[in-house]
Design an enzyme around this catalytic site. Structure first.
Site, short mmCIF file in Angstrom:
data_model
loop_
_atom_site.label_atom_id
_atom_site.label_comp_id
_atom_site.label_asym_id
_atom_site.label_seq_id
_atom_site.Cartn_x
_atom_site.Cartn_y
_atom_site.Cartn_z
N HIS A 268 0.81 -1.22 0.00
CA HIS A 268 0.00 0.00 0.00
C HIS A 268 0.84 1.27 0.00
O HIS A 268 0.84 2.00 -0.97
CB HIS A 268 -1.03 0.02 1.14
CG HIS A 268 -1.98 -1.12 1.11
ND1 HIS A 268 -2.71 -1.46 -0.01
CD2 HIS A 268 -2.29 -2.05 2.07
CE1 HIS A 268 -3.44 -2.52 0.25
NE2 HIS A 268 -3.20 -2.91 1.49
N ASP A 319 -5.47 -7.83 -3.50
CA ASP A 319 -5.77 -7.59 -2.10
C ASP A 319 -7.11 -8.19 -1.67
O ASP A 319 -7.25 -9.40 -1.51
CB ASP A 319 -5.70 -6.10 -1.80
CG ASP A 319 -5.66 -5.79 -0.32
OD1 ASP A 319 -5.69 -6.73 0.50
OD2 ASP A 319 -5.59 -4.60 0.05
#
Length: 453
Positions: A268, A319
């Site tokens: 991220h 994800d």
């Protein structure tokens, strides 16, 4: 020996025409010759297939269940996380295997050849350990055996509920491990993937808020040389918690304490200062970007322009798997930078177009994050390949970099016609070889889950 012939192909030296690629029985690329006469299986555009570097497979089954307004005044990542914890309490090992198979099938059909699974769902509801501590790891491996995808399994160490060392909350009980139990879990995960000829292992301390500094050092020493993955700087409250506990922001602490290198992938990185961006990029670590999920959860926008200027590496993952689309992940990254900077062609260089830059970056970063010999059409590498349909109107008249630009910005994953993972021809004419059964099993699984929710 399998022989492929492509009208056009992206090779390490650039674009080539009339390319013959021979695949060995072991699943490696034996040789590559441009300007060859047609023979074997013929395809339009042949690309190296990318690794999906960050996935929580089970979350695919809760896609679409968190879009209503919750009881809090403002819905955020943290309210979504509570929904996720309640959902995972109902999952059985059989459910996890079925869901993982669907996720891996969808990855393959989207053009990925490798699943890097950030795997933290380890135990029974309530936290009791299965008779085989690697039961859930074995389910991920069983799904990979069924789908044929390349697999890098990342067992996750999840120790605490926060930087203060507080106990895990009720929804986190299935995730928890002590360092000693985690070492056993890694051994069990290695045993689970032993039957997969091209699978690999990695280590994943979940985050700075969930793992102590001492345990981080322990994790780094478990499998020297294998990939290390960790969530980092994803949310503002996380940054504030780490700074309150350690006196530094998360990226600052990692730089000063862990001294990361090319072995590391940080997931991220949506909240970094300019100085953190530059310094972390220069370590050689990979930024594991998941633009669809980061958009879905309202994480923020990755500092992509400065990361690129500093020579940083990056790769792409799905994800939460709310939507599995390689083209959309790449497009969303570029568009997020355009919206923030109010400009166009952010990643393009004088030498290469936007689509080619981000695709090749994803190939290299994904290969590093997976610890897998892949990422190019070159002799000796795994035969992870993706064939794209040139007969589609979107691709008409395109050549060179505009092939990738058209695929990513004007096309869709449906243009992927064939995929090989370590030489296994798992997607033909746009569909996975076991598509009907995988979907049927998944539908039955969801019906059972709905009865328990």
């Amino acid at each position: 020996m399998t022989v492929l012939w492509a009208e056009r192909a992206l090779l390490p030296g650039g674009w080539a025409e009339n390319v013959r690629v021979r695949l060995s029985a072991a699943g490696r690329i034996a040789d590559v010759i441009a300007g060859a006469a047609p023979e074997g299986e013929r395809v339009g555009l042949l690309l190296p297939a990318m690794a999906n570097l960050h996935s929580h497979a089970f979350q695919r089954a809760m896609a679409g269940l968190s879009e209503a307004k919750g009881p809090e005044p403002r819905d955020t990542f943290w309210t979504w996380r509570q929904i996720m914890y309640r959902f995972l309490d109902h999952l059985t090992p059989e459910d996890v295997e079925v869901i993982a198979a669907l996720v891996q099938m969808e990855m393959l059909e989207a053009g990925y050849a490798t699943n890097v699974e950030f795997h933290y769902l380890h135990h029974r509801p309530g936290g009791a350990v299965y008779d085989n501590i690697g039961e859930m790891s074995a389910r991920i491996a069983a799904a990979a055996a069924r789908t044929g995808i390349g697999l890098t399994l990342l067992p996750v160490h999840y120790q605490f509920g926060g930087c203060d060392g507080r106990a895990l909350g009720p929804g986190q009980a299935r995730l928890g491990t002590t360092p000693e139990a985690f070492a056993r879990l890694v051994e069990a995960a290695e045993a689970a993937i032993a039957g997969l000829p091209d699978a690999g292992i990695g280590i994943a301390p979940h985050s700075l808020r969930a793992v102590s500094p001492e345990a981080l050092a322990f994790c780094a020493g478990l499998r020297p040389g294998r990939p290390m993955h960790m969530h980092l700087a994803e949310q503002v409250p996380e940054i504030e918690e780490v700074r309150a506990a350690y006196g530094l922001r998360p990226v600052e602490w990692v730089l000063e304490t862990l001294r990361p290198d090319a072995r590391w992938t940080f997931i991220h990185l949506t909240h970094m200062t300019e100085d953190e961006t530059r310094r972390l990029a220069q370590t050689g670590a990979v930024a594991g970007l998941c633009p669809i999920t980061e958009s879905s959860l309202g994480d923020g926008i990755f500092n992509g322009t400065q990361w690129a200027e500093a020579g940083g590496r990056l790769g792409f993952g799905s994800d939460s798997n709310i939507r599995i689309s390689l083209t959309e992940e790449l497009r969303t990254l570029e568009y997020s930078q355009r919206l923030r900077d109010r400009a166009r062609a952010i990643y393009a260089t004088r030498a290469s177009s936007t689509g080619r830059v981000i695709y090749e970056a994803g190939l290299a970063g994904g290969a590093a994050a997976a610890g897998r010999e892949t990422g190019a059409i070159a002799p000796g590498l795994w035969a992870d390949l993706c064939a794209v349909d040139l007969a589609n109107p979107v691709m008409e008249g395109r050549a060179g970099d505009t092939l990738l630009d058209s695929l990513i910005f004007a096309g869709h994953d449906g243009l992927v016609r064939d995929v090989w993972a370590a030489g296994r021809h798992v997607v033909r004419d746009g569909q996975h070889m076991d598509r009907a059964r995988i979907i049927g099993d998944y539908r039955a699984c969801i019906r059972r889950l709905q009865e328990r929710l």
